[in-house]
Design an enzyme around this catalytic site. Structure first.
Site, PDB file in Angstrom:
ATOM      1  N   LYS A  99      19.044 -40.210 -31.834  1.00 56.06           N
ATOM      2  CA  LYS A  99      18.792 -41.253 -32.838  1.00 56.06           C
ATOM      3  C   LYS A  99      18.968 -42.659 -32.257  1.00 56.06           C
ATOM      4  O   LYS A  99      18.131 -43.534 -32.467  1.00 56.06           O
ATOM      5  CB  LYS A  99      19.735 -41.091 -34.050  1.00 56.06           C
ATOM      6  CG  LYS A  99      19.546 -39.791 -34.817  1.00 56.06           C
ATOM      7  CD  LYS A  99      20.367 -39.754 -36.096  1.00 56.06           C
ATOM      8  CE  LYS A  99      21.863 -39.841 -35.901  1.00 56.06           C
ATOM      9  NZ  LYS A  99      22.468 -38.727 -35.160  1.00 56.06           N
ATOM     10  N   ARG A 122      24.589 -39.759 -44.698  1.00 57.67           N
ATOM     11  CA  ARG A 122      24.883 -38.426 -44.158  1.00 57.67           C
ATOM     12  C   ARG A 122      25.330 -37.464 -45.245  1.00 57.67           C
ATOM     13  O   ARG A 122      25.528 -36.279 -44.951  1.00 57.67           O
ATOM     14  CB  ARG A 122      25.998 -38.529 -43.107  1.00 57.67           C
ATOM     15  CG  ARG A 122      25.506 -38.797 -41.683  1.00 57.67           C
ATOM     16  CD  ARG A 122      26.725 -39.247 -40.900  1.00 57.67           C
ATOM     17  NE  ARG A 122      26.837 -38.798 -39.547  1.00 57.67           N
ATOM     18  CZ  ARG A 122      26.612 -39.584 -38.485  1.00 57.67           C
ATOM     19  NH1 ARG A 122      26.162 -40.800 -38.622  1.00 57.67           N
ATOM     20  NH2 ARG A 122      26.825 -39.116 -37.283  1.00 57.67           N
ATOM     21  N   ARG A 151      26.487 -38.113 -21.857  1.00 55.78           N
ATOM     22  CA  ARG A 151      26.162 -39.451 -22.397  1.00 55.78           C
ATOM     23  C   ARG A 151      27.201 -40.486 -21.967  1.00 55.78           C
ATOM     24  O   ARG A 151      28.395 -40.241 -22.007  1.00 55.78           O
ATOM     25  CB  ARG A 151      26.107 -39.375 -23.924  1.00 55.78           C
ATOM     26  CG  ARG A 151      25.862 -40.716 -24.588  1.00 55.78           C
ATOM     27  CD  ARG A 151      25.278 -40.536 -25.944  1.00 55.78           C
ATOM     28  NE  ARG A 151      26.250 -40.065 -26.932  1.00 55.78           N
ATOM     29  CZ  ARG A 151      25.921 -39.784 -28.205  1.00 55.78           C
ATOM     30  NH1 ARG A 151      24.686 -39.906 -28.612  1.00 55.78           N
ATOM     31  NH2 ARG A 151      26.834 -39.371 -29.051  1.00 55.78           N
ATOM     32  N   ARG A 193      32.214 -42.182 -24.950  1.00 54.67           N
ATOM     33  CA  ARG A 193      32.831 -42.335 -26.268  1.00 54.67           C
ATOM     34  C   ARG A 193      33.941 -41.307 -26.458  1.00 54.67           C
ATOM     35  O   ARG A 193      33.784 -40.158 -26.048  1.00 54.67           O
ATOM     36  CB  ARG A 193      31.773 -42.148 -27.369  1.00 54.67           C
ATOM     37  CG  ARG A 193      30.918 -43.352 -27.598  1.00 54.67           C
ATOM     38  CD  ARG A 193      29.716 -43.069 -28.459  1.00 54.67           C
ATOM     39  NE  ARG A 193      29.958 -42.204 -29.629  1.00 54.67           N
ATOM     40  CZ  ARG A 193      29.016 -41.904 -30.533  1.00 54.67           C
ATOM     41  NH1 ARG A 193      27.792 -42.397 -30.395  1.00 54.67           N
ATOM     42  NH2 ARG A 193      29.284 -41.128 -31.548  1.00 54.67           N
ATOM     43  N   ARG A 209      31.679 -32.267 -34.842  1.00 55.60           N
ATOM     44  CA  ARG A 209      30.681 -33.184 -35.406  1.00 55.60           C
ATOM     45  C   ARG A 209      29.387 -32.433 -35.740  1.00 55.60           C
ATOM     46  O   ARG A 209      28.757 -32.694 -36.760  1.00 55.60           O
ATOM     47  CB  ARG A 209      30.406 -34.334 -34.419  1.00 55.60           C
ATOM     48  CG  ARG A 209      31.557 -35.329 -34.364  1.00 55.60           C
ATOM     49  CD  ARG A 209      31.451 -36.266 -33.184  1.00 55.60           C
ATOM     50  NE  ARG A 209      30.245 -37.057 -33.184  1.00 55.60           N
ATOM     51  CZ  ARG A 209      29.671 -37.545 -32.082  1.00 55.60           C
ATOM     52  NH1 ARG A 209      30.183 -37.312 -30.889  1.00 55.60           N
ATOM     53  NH2 ARG A 209      28.588 -38.255 -32.175  1.00 55.60           N
TER      54      ARG A 209
END
Ligand code: AMP
Length: 214
Positions: A14, A89, A128, A161, A172
């Site tokens: 996203k 969400r 990431r 992160r 998650r």
């Protein structure tokens, strides 16, 4: 005012496609995760409240994120085209969004669903790395910065992160399936849902999105 909503599991891309869409179509971006991380860094009251949920891979309370996003929409120009990355969400957040849009004379133009299987999403998240300053997203294999560990755009040291560590990622993804599937069903029932294959690079996926938006 109208809004395009970007839906998809953590790691579905996203943030990457949002950056492409902003550059190519001039959307005004509201990325709920980035807003919350900024609030945590600045230690605002909202940030302090949100931090414990984020660290555990849980969703922050609907009212908290609903107020933050609502404030931005209410203060923005009446003719803006917004791109919402990561919000709503839950169905409760969708209700907050619709009440805000009704008050601003805004509408939901489309809800894009990035489809990617959980294993690939998990793999993407594991590699990431992000720029804490300009929010650019990199990957240790698929999108390596020119200079090791440093953002190409602004020169800031890249970070992983906290919530991208494996145990939090699994949580998650589980929460995404539990909570966001209902929102997806609502958009499908209204004919607003545009599923898009999330494999391939950001440019390719953006191309697919632009096709379904026209
Ligand atoms: P993201 O960057 O979108 O993956 O979001 C990172 C984290 O921020 C999530 O795991 C949640 O803890 C929190 N978060 C972001 N957006 C929302 C939202 N719309 N509702 C609740 N929590 C959110």
């Amino acid at each position: 005012m109208d809004v395009v909503i970007l839906l998809g599991a953590p790691g579905s891309g996203k943030g990457t496609v949002a950056a492409h869409l902003v550059a190519q179509r001039g959307f005004m971006l509201i990325a709920s995760g980035d807003m919350l991380r900024d609030a945590v860094t600045r230690k605002t009251a909202a940030g302090v409240e949100a931090q414990v949920y984020m660290t555990d891979g849980e969703l922050v309370p609907d009212a908290l994120i609903g107020r933050m996003v609502g404030d931005v929409l209410r203060e923005g120009p009446a003719d803006a085209h917004y791109l919402l990355d990561g919000f709503p969400r839950t169905v409760a957040q969708l209700d907050i969004l619709e009440a805000t849009l009704a008050a601003c004379g805004g509408t939901i133009a489309a809800a894009i669903l990035l489809e990617l299987d959980d294993d690939e999403a998990t793999e993407r998240i594991a590699g990431r790395r992000v720029c804490p300053a300009c929010k650019a997203v990199y990957h240790v294999v698929a999108k390596v910065p020119q200079s090791d560990g440093v953002c190409d755009t602004c020169g800031t040291a890249l970070i992983q992160r906290d919530d991208d560590l494996p145990e939090t990622v699994a949580q998650r993804i589980k929460i995404y399936h539990q909570q966001t599937s209902e929102v997806i069903e609502v958009f499908a029932a209204r004919g607003l849902l545009k599923p898009v294959v999330g494999t391939g690079g950001g440019a390719k996926v953006t191309e697919r999105i632009l096709k379904v938006l026209t």
